[in-house]
Design a protein around this motif. Structure first.
Motif, short mmCIF file in Angstrom:
data_model
loop_
_atom_site.label_atom_id
_atom_site.label_comp_id
_atom_site.label_asym_id
_atom_site.label_seq_id
_atom_site.Cartn_x
_atom_site.Cartn_y
_atom_site.Cartn_z
N THR A 404 33.56 52.86 44.57
CA THR A 404 34.22 51.75 43.88
C THR A 404 35.29 52.29 42.95
O THR A 404 35.02 53.17 42.12
CB THR A 404 33.21 50.92 43.07
N LEU A 405 36.50 51.79 43.13
CA LEU A 405 37.62 52.19 42.28
C LEU A 405 37.79 51.16 41.16
O LEU A 405 38.00 49.98 41.43
CB LEU A 405 38.91 52.25 43.10
N HIS A 406 37.67 51.60 39.94
CA HIS A 406 37.91 50.74 38.79
C HIS A 406 39.37 50.95 38.39
O HIS A 406 39.72 51.98 37.80
CB HIS A 406 36.95 51.07 37.65
N LEU A 407 40.21 49.98 38.72
CA LEU A 407 41.66 50.14 38.60
C LEU A 407 42.12 49.92 37.16
O LEU A 407 42.78 48.94 36.82
CB LEU A 407 42.36 49.17 39.55
N THR A 408 41.78 50.87 36.32
CA THR A 408 42.12 50.77 34.90
C THR A 408 43.44 51.44 34.56
O THR A 408 43.98 51.23 33.48
CB THR A 408 41.01 51.43 34.06
N LYS A 409 43.94 52.26 35.48
CA LYS A 409 45.19 52.98 35.22
C LYS A 409 46.34 52.26 35.92
O LYS A 409 46.17 51.64 36.96
CB LYS A 409 45.10 54.42 35.73
N SER A 410 47.52 52.36 35.33
CA SER A 410 48.69 51.70 35.90
C SER A 410 49.83 52.69 36.07
O SER A 410 49.83 53.77 35.47
CB SER A 410 49.14 50.54 35.01
N ALA A 411 50.77 52.30 36.88
CA ALA A 411 51.95 53.12 37.11
C ALA A 411 53.17 52.22 37.14
O ALA A 411 53.14 51.12 37.70
CB ALA A 411 51.84 53.88 38.43
N ASP A 412 54.27 52.68 36.54
CA ASP A 412 55.53 51.95 36.59
C ASP A 412 56.20 52.26 37.91
O ASP A 412 56.63 53.38 38.15
CB ASP A 412 56.41 52.38 35.42
N THR A 413 56.29 51.26 38.80
CA THR A 413 56.82 51.50 40.14
C THR A 413 58.31 51.25 40.24
O THR A 413 58.86 51.16 41.33
CB THR A 413 56.09 50.62 41.17
N THR A 414 59.00 51.14 39.10
CA THR A 414 60.45 50.98 39.18
C THR A 414 61.12 52.28 39.57
O THR A 414 62.23 52.31 40.05
CB THR A 414 61.03 50.52 37.84
N SER A 415 60.45 53.41 39.38
CA SER A 415 60.98 54.70 39.84
C SER A 415 60.01 55.29 40.84
O SER A 415 58.81 55.27 40.63
CB SER A 415 61.15 55.66 38.65
N THR A 416 60.52 55.79 41.95
CA THR A 416 59.67 56.28 43.03
C THR A 416 60.13 57.64 43.50
O THR A 416 61.20 58.11 43.17
CB THR A 416 59.70 55.30 44.22
N ASP A 417 59.29 58.25 44.30
CA ASP A 417 59.54 59.61 44.79
C ASP A 417 59.76 59.56 46.29
O ASP A 417 59.02 58.95 47.02
CB ASP A 417 58.31 60.48 44.47
N ASP A 418 60.82 60.21 46.74
CA ASP A 418 61.14 60.23 48.17
C ASP A 418 60.56 61.44 48.89
O ASP A 418 60.82 61.65 50.05
CB ASP A 418 62.66 60.25 48.36
N SER A 419 59.79 62.26 48.23
CA SER A 419 59.29 63.47 48.84
C SER A 419 58.27 63.17 49.92
O SER A 419 57.70 62.08 49.99
CB SER A 419 58.64 64.38 47.77
N GLN A 420 58.02 64.16 50.77
CA GLN A 420 57.08 63.99 51.87
C GLN A 420 55.70 63.68 51.36
O GLN A 420 54.96 62.91 51.95
CB GLN A 420 57.06 65.26 52.73
N GLN A 421 55.31 64.31 50.24
CA GLN A 421 53.99 64.10 49.67
C GLN A 421 54.08 62.94 48.69
O GLN A 421 54.71 63.03 47.64
CB GLN A 421 53.50 65.37 48.97
N ASP A 422 53.46 61.81 49.04
CA ASP A 422 53.54 60.61 48.20
C ASP A 422 52.58 60.71 47.02
O ASP A 422 51.51 61.32 47.10
CB ASP A 422 53.21 59.37 49.02
N ASN A 423 53.00 60.04 45.96
CA ASN A 423 52.17 59.99 44.76
C ASN A 423 51.75 58.57 44.49
O ASN A 423 52.50 57.63 44.69
CB ASN A 423 52.95 60.54 43.55
N ASN A 424 50.50 58.41 43.99
CA ASN A 424 50.05 57.11 43.56
C ASN A 424 48.84 57.26 42.63
O ASN A 424 48.01 58.09 42.85
CB ASN A 424 49.67 56.24 44.76
#
Length: 424
Positions: A404-424
């Motif tokens: 079970t993932l408790h989604l307590t953390k957030s990320a600002d998705t207005t800036s993203t990464d184009d690299s092969q290895q995705d971040n989230n």
């Protein structure tokens, strides 16, 4: 004697027949000749330019019998005043000095007098639609890629008046942005219709500024080709559901509205989706962000200036990018598992870390959604809000597990990464 008479009669009739045939041939030839002469005369007469006065060659414009207040025309008129052109202005380096053999420099050969100024010039143009008027302010929705990289923004209203605009917020994941302008000259505000209620084959209009503001308020007509296409949008390749239409959408139409025959905005057109998806110019395939998604995003942008989405706190690669040998030897996956994402790193204290996920775990499902790649994982994750919980299915050392993932953390998705290895 009878035989002689009979022979004479036969010869007589034979002669009559021969004479008849001969006369017929002569008569037919004469008739054919006469007919050819008549036909030739008619052709010459019909093709010869007539002599005489040209005064009778005038004409007039007749009353227009077409319906000038048809459904499409009325729909266009009802929203046309709310459609604007968006001007993206960016700084351009300009050097002063004398142009010498080796570039710019002073006339005495010294570089001490050279200087540079940052001048704002139009970098690109797009479209937008005014959807709200509140007090002295009016709000415009457009595409994120239309305003990206801007140092200043301007909006050209439907009456041609140019006004300055402020960027309220933008979201690269959905390619949407909101601008604020002075409402003094705003007369028309568009309304949104329910994009869940559209059907393929339904008539629609696309309004905008194809090829720039020179062609502002251009309208094209088409139909809904499909209501729920899944495409990769934004720089991070997040999967999103879009409307497909055959209404012409060209460069400069981006950010303009797709409307139904009642004049309601059911989507925001995005040329970027079409160009990124097809890889080349195509005819009759355009895409628009559904109005229900648009309203959700722009309301958050108005409230917070950005979109806050849950973050797992991992970096990952698509399982399809891992060789079959590594899938067996390193990940120890059963042969039945061929799609998913591989966790390459887990941030300490992140949502994934708290749930017990580790490096080389292979995520195959989030909630009720099958995970096939990073885009589908993000699309499934972004359906949740910060503070909610989600069930994740993954493989570790060949064994299936759930957490079970408790989604307590957030990320600002207005800036993203184009690299092969995705971040989230």
């Amino acid at each position: 004697m009878n035989r002689i008479k009979q022979a004479f009669k036969d010869r007589l009739w034979l002669g009559v027949i021969i004479v008849g045939l001969f006369a017929g041939l002569i008569g037919g030839g004469i008739a054919l000749g006469i007919n050819n002469l008549v036909q030739h005369h008619e052709e010459v007469t019909s093709t010869r330019v007539p002599a005489g006065s040209n005064k009778s060659g005038g004409t007039k414009v007749n009353k227009n019998k077409a319906d000038l207040n048809g459904e499409a025309s009325q729909a266009y008129k009802s929203v046309q005043g709310a459609v604007v052109s968006v001007i993206n202005k960016q700084k351009v380096q300009q050097s002063s000095g004398t142009l010498g053999i080796f570039g710019y420099g002073s006339s005495n050969g010294s570089n001490n007098d050279s200087s540079s100024d940052n001048k704002l010039e139009t970098a690109s143009e797009g479209s937008g639609v005014i959807y709200k008027k509140s007090g002295n302010s009016a709000y415009v929705v457009t595409n994120n890629h239309v305003v990206k990289g801007s140092n200043a923004l301007q909006v050209i209203l439907s009456n041609g008046k140019k006004v300055n605009a402020d960027l309220v917020g933008a979201d690269s994941a959905t390619d949407l942005a909101v601008l604020k302008i002075n409402a003094a000259n705003v007369k028309t505000v568009a309304s949104f219709g329910n994009s869940n209620s559209i059907v393929p084959g339904q008539d629609v209009l696309a309004i905008g500024s194809p090829m720039g503001s020179e062609y502002a308020n251009t309208v094209t007509k088409g139909i809904i080709s499909a209501k729920d296409r899944t495409l990769k949008a934004g720089t991070d390749g997040t999967l999103t559901s879009v409307i497909q239409t055959d209404a012409a959408i060209n460069s400069g139409n981006s950010g303009g509205p797709l409307i139904n025959m009642a004049g309601q905005v059911i989507g925001i057109n995005s040329m970027k989706l079409a160009s990124d998806t097809q890889g080349s110019s195509v005819e009759g395939i355009g895409f628009a962000i559904p109005s229900n998604e648009v309203v959700t995003i722009i309301n958050q942008l108005i409230k917070n200036g950005k979109i806050t989405r849950p973050s797992l706190g991992i970096s990952m690669v698509d399982l399809s990018n891992v060789t079959s040998d590594q899938q067996q030897s390193v990940l120890k996956l059963p042969t039945s598992v061929s799609k998913g994402v591989v966790i390459m790193d887990v941030n300490s204290g992140s949502v994934a870390d708290t749930a017990g996920l580790k490096k080389y775990d292979v995520i195959t499902k989030l909630g009720d959604t099958q995970v096939t790649d990073a885009g589908s994982l993000k699309a499934a994750l972004y359906k949740y809000k910060v503070g909610q919980s989600a069930k994740v299915t993954y493989y570790r050392d060949g064994q299936q597990h759930t957490a079970t993932l408790h989604l307590t953390k957030s990320a600002d998705t207005t800036s993203t990464d184009d690299s092969q290895q995705d971040n989230n």
